[in-house]
Design a protein around this motif. Structure first.
Motif, PDB file in Angstrom:
ATOM      1  N   LEU A   1       0.845  -1.267   0.178  1.00  0.00           N
ATOM      2  CA  LEU A   1       0.098  -0.111   0.047  1.00  0.00           C
ATOM      3  C   LEU A   1       0.858   1.266  -0.029  1.00  0.00           C
ATOM      4  O   LEU A   1       0.583   2.352  -0.589  1.00  0.00           O
ATOM      5  N   LYS A   2       1.973   1.267   0.636  1.00  0.00           N
ATOM      6  CA  LYS A   2       2.930   2.402   0.900  1.00  0.00           C
ATOM      7  C   LYS A   2       3.640   2.311  -0.592  1.00  0.00           C
ATOM      8  O   LYS A   2       3.771   3.699  -1.286  1.00  0.00           O
ATOM      9  N   LEU A   3       3.704   1.371  -1.290  1.00  0.00           N
ATOM     10  CA  LEU A   3       4.517   1.479  -2.669  1.00  0.00           C
ATOM     11  C   LEU A   3       3.570   2.143  -3.472  1.00  0.00           C
ATOM     12  O   LEU A   3       3.782   2.957  -4.444  1.00  0.00           O
ATOM     13  N   GLU A   4       2.248   1.649  -3.366  1.00  0.00           N
ATOM     14  CA  GLU A   4       1.018   2.127  -4.376  1.00  0.00           C
ATOM     15  C   GLU A   4       1.056   3.538  -4.321  1.00  0.00           C
ATOM     16  O   GLU A   4       0.614   4.265  -5.208  1.00  0.00           O
ATOM     17  N   GLU A   5       1.020   4.040  -3.008  1.00  0.00           N
ATOM     18  CA  GLU A   5       0.930   5.532  -2.789  1.00  0.00           C
ATOM     19  C   GLU A   5       1.879   6.383  -3.646  1.00  0.00           C
ATOM     20  O   GLU A   5       1.750   7.521  -4.026  1.00  0.00           O
ATOM     21  N   ASN A   6       3.145   5.790  -3.623  1.00  0.00           N
ATOM     22  CA  ASN A   6       4.465   6.417  -4.184  1.00  0.00           C
ATOM     23  C   ASN A   6       4.342   6.250  -5.721  1.00  0.00           C
ATOM     24  O   ASN A   6       4.716   7.022  -6.364  1.00  0.00           O
ATOM     25  N   ALA A   7       3.977   4.934  -6.246  1.00  0.00           N
ATOM     26  CA  ALA A   7       4.711   4.808  -7.803  1.00  0.00           C
ATOM     27  C   ALA A   7       3.041   4.371  -8.418  1.00  0.00           C
ATOM     28  O   ALA A   7       2.977   4.169  -9.558  1.00  0.00           O
ATOM     29  N   GLY A   8       1.829   4.291  -7.513  1.00  0.00           N
ATOM     30  CA  GLY A   8       0.659   3.746  -8.465  1.00  0.00           C
ATOM     31  C   GLY A   8       0.445   2.410  -8.468  1.00  0.00           C
ATOM     32  O   GLY A   8       1.506   1.538  -8.441  1.00  0.00           O
ATOM     33  N   GLU A   9      -0.849   1.906  -8.431  1.00  0.00           N
ATOM     34  CA  GLU A   9      -1.371   0.633  -8.186  1.00  0.00           C
ATOM     35  C   GLU A   9      -0.924  -0.371  -9.329  1.00  0.00           C
ATOM     36  O   GLU A   9      -0.222  -1.550  -9.086  1.00  0.00           O
TER      37      GLU A   9
ATOM     38  N   SER B   1       9.038 -10.369 -13.195  1.00  0.00           N
ATOM     39  CA  SER B   1      10.119  -9.540 -13.511  1.00  0.00           C
ATOM     40  C   SER B   1      10.564  -8.602 -12.517  1.00  0.00           C
ATOM     41  O   SER B   1      10.286  -7.039 -12.441  1.00  0.00           O
ATOM     42  N   VAL B   2      10.957  -9.063 -11.259  1.00  0.00           N
ATOM     43  CA  VAL B   2      11.055  -8.140  -9.980  1.00  0.00           C
ATOM     44  C   VAL B   2      12.548  -7.577 -10.144  1.00  0.00           C
ATOM     45  O   VAL B   2      13.416  -8.067 -10.369  1.00  0.00           O
ATOM     46  N   ARG B   3      12.312  -6.306 -10.545  1.00  0.00           N
ATOM     47  CA  ARG B   3      13.284  -5.297 -11.056  1.00  0.00           C
ATOM     48  C   ARG B   3      13.036  -3.837 -10.115  1.00  0.00           C
ATOM     49  O   ARG B   3      11.923  -3.854  -9.558  1.00  0.00           O
ATOM     50  N   LYS B   4      13.969  -2.934 -10.294  1.00  0.00           N
ATOM     51  CA  LYS B   4      13.739  -1.678  -9.318  1.00  0.00           C
ATOM     52  C   LYS B   4      12.392  -1.065 -10.082  1.00  0.00           C
ATOM     53  O   LYS B   4      11.610  -0.589  -9.452  1.00  0.00           O
ATOM     54  N   GLU B   5      12.515  -0.941 -11.501  1.00  0.00           N
ATOM     55  CA  GLU B   5      11.427  -0.062 -12.064  1.00  0.00           C
ATOM     56  C   GLU B   5      10.966   1.140 -11.519  1.00  0.00           C
ATOM     57  O   GLU B   5       9.714   1.424 -11.690  1.00  0.00           O
ATOM     58  N   GLY B   6      11.908   1.749 -11.132  1.00  0.00           N
ATOM     59  CA  GLY B   6      11.445   3.124 -10.475  1.00  0.00           C
ATOM     60  C   GLY B   6      10.691   3.042  -9.093  1.00  0.00           C
ATOM     61  O   GLY B   6      10.168   4.277  -8.889  1.00  0.00           O
ATOM     62  N   ILE B   7      10.636   1.945  -8.536  1.00  0.00           N
ATOM     63  CA  ILE B   7       9.673   1.682  -7.361  1.00  0.00           C
ATOM     64  C   ILE B   7      10.558   2.209  -6.220  1.00  0.00           C
ATOM     65  O   ILE B   7      11.832   1.849  -6.119  1.00  0.00           O
ATOM     66  N   ASP B   8      10.063   3.147  -5.379  1.00  0.00           N
ATOM     67  CA  ASP B   8      10.767   3.714  -4.387  1.00  0.00           C
ATOM     68  C   ASP B   8      10.741   2.708  -3.069  1.00  0.00           C
ATOM     69  O   ASP B   8       9.691   2.918  -2.449  1.00  0.00           O
ATOM     70  N   LEU B   9      11.660   1.922  -2.972  1.00  0.00           N
ATOM     71  CA  LEU B   9      11.625   0.931  -1.644  1.00  0.00           C
ATOM     72  C   LEU B   9      12.548   1.617  -0.414  1.00  0.00           C
ATOM     73  O   LEU B   9      13.571   1.212  -0.496  1.00  0.00           O
TER      74      LEU B   9
ATOM     75  N   ARG C   1       1.585  -0.034 -11.573  1.00  0.00           N
ATOM     76  CA  ARG C   1       3.116  -0.108 -11.429  1.00  0.00           C
ATOM     77  C   ARG C   1       3.458  -1.119 -10.489  1.00  0.00           C
ATOM     78  O   ARG C   1       4.551  -1.738 -10.773  1.00  0.00           O
ATOM     79  N   VAL C   2       2.843  -0.952  -9.521  1.00  0.00           N
ATOM     80  CA  VAL C   2       3.484  -2.107  -8.144  1.00  0.00           C
ATOM     81  C   VAL C   2       2.861  -3.392  -8.297  1.00  0.00           C
ATOM     82  O   VAL C   2       3.314  -4.279  -7.656  1.00  0.00           O
ATOM     83  N   ARG C   3       1.702  -3.469  -9.234  1.00  0.00           N
ATOM     84  CA  ARG C   3       1.010  -5.017  -9.093  1.00  0.00           C
ATOM     85  C   ARG C   3       1.797  -6.177  -9.227  1.00  0.00           C
ATOM     86  O   ARG C   3       1.403  -7.012  -8.463  1.00  0.00           O
ATOM     87  N   ARG C   4       2.470  -6.227 -10.101  1.00  0.00           N
ATOM     88  CA  ARG C   4       3.380  -7.312 -10.421  1.00  0.00           C
ATOM     89  C   ARG C   4       4.543  -7.730  -9.259  1.00  0.00           C
ATOM     90  O   ARG C   4       4.335  -8.852  -8.687  1.00  0.00           O
TER      91      ARG C   4
END
Length: 510
Positions: free
Chosen positions: A162-170, A248-256, A172-175
C-alpha cells in the motif's frame, strides 16, 4: 469469484456426503478382497469412506477422523479399547508442546519482531525485499504453523504494498506486489518441510512408519532436520528465482525505502522481558531437539545428550516439547494482569482439529496393518516391481503433488502413507523410499488457492489473481518433484539410510 468458489465447495461436499456411504456399502456388500478374512474388505470400505469424505470435506475433517472409533469395533476390525489410545501418542505431544511454545511467541509478538528484523537485514532492492519476506516466512514456518505464519506476514506485506502504491501507483506496483504475496505463501509451505513440527504430514510420516513397521529406525527431529533443511533451503532459493523471473522483479523506479517496515518495527518498542524469556525457551527447545539423539552423517558422528542420562533412552522429542512448554506456564510475566508467560486462555487456541486428524490417520494405519489390508495392497502392487524405483518415485511424487492441489495435505498423507509403505514391500525396496517423497509431495502444491492454507490466505487479499498463482505454481510443482527425487537418492541415502538397495530387515513381513 469467492461466492462461486463457496458454491462449488458446498456442491462438492453434498456429493461427497452421499458418495462416501454409497462406496462404503458397495465395497462392504459387493466385494470379498481376501476370502476367509472379511476384515480386509471391511477396512478397505472404511478407508474409502474416509477418503471420500476427507477429499470432499463432506463433514469437518476432524469429524471424519473419528470414524474408526465407531466402525472399527462395530465391524470387528479392532477392539474399541485398542483404537482409542492410538489417537494420543508421543507424536501428538510433540505437536502440542511445539505449538504451545509457538503460541507463546505469538502472545508476546516475538514472531513479529523476528520477521521484521529479518526483513530489515535484506536491504532496499525489490529482489532483496522479496527474498527477505520469503526467508522470514520460511524460518517462522519451521516452528509455527504455516497458517499462523502467513496470517502474521500478510498484513506486513499489505503495509509495504500500500505504501508503494501511494508512491508509484497501483498498476506499476501490481506485479511486484503479487510476487511478495506469493513469496509469503510459498515460503510458508517450503519452510514447513525443514522440521518435524513445521507441517502436519511430517509428523504423520513418523507415526505411521512406526505403526506399520515397528522395527523401523527412528526419524528423530535431528535426522529429519539434517534431511529436510537442505531441501527447504535450496527450494526457497529456486522459488525466489522463479518469482523474480515470472514477475520481472526489478527496480522499475519503485521507491523502496522500507519506511513502512521500519515504522512497524519501531512500534514494537524495546525487547520486553517476556519476549526475551520466550526466545530463550524457544532456542533451548530447538537445541534440545536437534542434539537429543546421536547424529551420524557419513563419517561424522555427534553423540546425543540423552545418552549421558541414566534414563535417556526413555526420552523422545515429544517429552522435550511438553517440558519446555510447561516451563512457560510456571515463569511469571512482568506485565500487569498478564499472569504467567503462558496461560490456558491462550493454550486453548491449540488446533485440536489437527490433533484429531492425526489420530484418525494413525487409527486408519493401525487398521491397515492389523486387518491385513496392508499386506493385501502389497500383493496387488507387486506388478510395479518391473518399474525402476527412480521412475516409480517420480510418478508418485507427481501424482500426490497434483492430488494435494484439491485436497487437504494432511488428509492426503494419512490416506496414502500406509499404501506407500505396502508398495515398498511389494517391490522389495525400503518403504521409506516411497513414504518420505510422498510426505514431501503433500507440502509441494503451489498452483491453486485451495491447495494449502497459505495459498488461500494470500488469494483472499484480492491482490493475487488465480492465473498468476497457477503460472508460478505449475513451474514450482514440477521443480519440486525433481528436487524430491534428487534429494531422496542423495541426501536421503546419507542421512536417513534410504535407497533402492532392497528390502531392509526391519521391513520384512514375518
Amino acid at each position: 469469484m469467492g461466492l462461486d468458489t463457496n458454491s462449488r465447495s458446498r456442491r462438492t461436499s453434498q456429493v461427497g456426503l452421499v458418495l462416501g456411504p454409497f462406496i462404503f456399502f458397495l465395497v462392504l456388500l459387493g466385494f470379498d478382497l481376501e476370502p476367509g478374512h472379511p476384515e480386509v474388505t471391511r477396512t478397505a470400505a472404511v478407508a474409502l469412506l474416509m477418503a471420500v469424505w476427507w477429499m470432499t470435506e463432506a463433514i469437518p475433517l476432524a469429524a471424519t477422523a473419528l470414524i474408526p472409533v465407531v466402525l472399527f469395533p462395530a465391524l470387528g476390525i479392532m477392539d474399541g479399547r485398542t483404537v482409542a489410545p492410538i489417537y494420543f501418542n508421543h507424536i501428538i505431544f510433540l505437536f502440542i508442546g511445539g505449538f504451545l511454545v509457538a503460541l507463546a511467541m505469538q502472545r508476546w509478538d516475538l514472531h513479529r519482531r523476528i520477521a521484521l528484523r529479518i526483513l530489515l537485514l535484506f536491504g532496499v532492492q525489490p529482489a532483496r525485499i522479496l527474498l527477505g519476506f520469503m526467508v522470514a516466512t520460511a524460518f517462522l514456518s519451521m516452528w509455527i504453523s504455516n497458517t499462523a505464519t502467513t496470517m502474521m506476514m500478510v498484513p506486513i506485506v499489505l503495509a509495504v504494498v500500500l505504501k508503494l502504491e501511494e508512491n508509484a501507483g497501483e498498476e506499476r506496483v501490481r506485479r511486484f506486489g503479487t510476487s511478495l504475496f506469493l513469496g509469503v505463501a510459498y515460503g510458508a509451505s517450503i519452510g514447513g518441510i525443514a522440521t518435524l513440527v513445521g507441517t502436519p504430514p511430517n509428523l504423520s510420516l513418523t507415526r505411521i512408519l512406526t505403526i506399520q513397521f515397528p522395527q523401523s529406525p527412528e526419524i528423530s527431529f535431528a535426522s529429519w532436520f539434517a534431511f529436510g533443511f537442505p531441501i527447504s533451503f535450496v527450494f526457497l532459493a529456486i522459488a525466489w528465482c522463479v518469482l523474480r523471473w515470472i514477475f520481472s522483479v526489478r527496480k522499475e523506479g519503485i521507491d523502496l525505502n522500507l519506511h513502512a517496515i521500519k515504522e512497524q518495527y519501531s512500534a514494537l518498542g524495546p525487547v520486553s522481558y517476556q519476549e526475551a524469556v520466550v526466545l530463550v525457551d524457544f532456542v533451548l527447545l530447538a537445541l534440545l531437539w536437534l542434539f537429543r539423539s546421536n547424529i551420524t552423517i557419513g563419517p561424522i558422528f555427534i553423540p546425543g545428550w540423552s545418552s549421558w542420562l541414566a534414563n535417556g533412552s526413555l526420552l523422545n522429542d515429544g517429552t522435550i516439547a511438553v517440558a519446555m512448554a510447561l516451563v512457560l506456564f510456571v515463569i511469571p510475566a512482568r506485565h500487569r494482569s498478564a499472569g504467567r508467560l503462558m496461560d490456558w486462555g491462550v493454550a486453548k487456541n491449540l488446533p485440536w482439529h489437527i490433533v484429531l486428524l492425526f489420530g484418525g490417520g494413525f487409527a486408519l494405519a493401525s487398521g491397515f496393518k492389523d486387518s491385513g489390508l496392508s499386506q493385501w495392497f502389497g500383493v496387488q502392487l507387486q506388478g510395479l516391481g518391473v518399474l525402476h524405483p527412480l521412475g516409480l518415485v517420480a510418478s508418485l511424487c507427481l501424482m500426490i503433488t497434483f492430488l494435494t492441489e484439491l485436497t487437504s495435505n494432511t488428509a492426503t498423507a494419512e490416506m496414502l502413507l500406509p499404501i506407500l509403505g505396502s508398495l515398498g514391500i511389494a517391490v522389495k525396496q525400503n518403504p521409506m523410499l516411497f513414504m518420505i517423497p510422498g510426505t514431501l509431495s503433500c507440502s509441494f502444491a503451489f498452483m491453486l488457492p485451495v491447495a494449502t492454507p497459505p495459498n488461500a490466505i494470500v488469494f483472499g487479499t484480492d491482490k493475487v489473481k488465480i492465473s498468476d498463482m497457477v503460472r508460478a505454481g505449475v513451474v514450482l510443482n514440477f521443480i519440486g518433484v525433481g528436487l524430491i527425487v534428487l534429494a531422496i537418492y542423495t541426501l536421503g541415502t546419507v542421512v536417513l539410510d534410504v535407497g533402492a538397495t532392497g528390502l531392509p530387515g526391519w521391513a520384512e513381513i514375518e
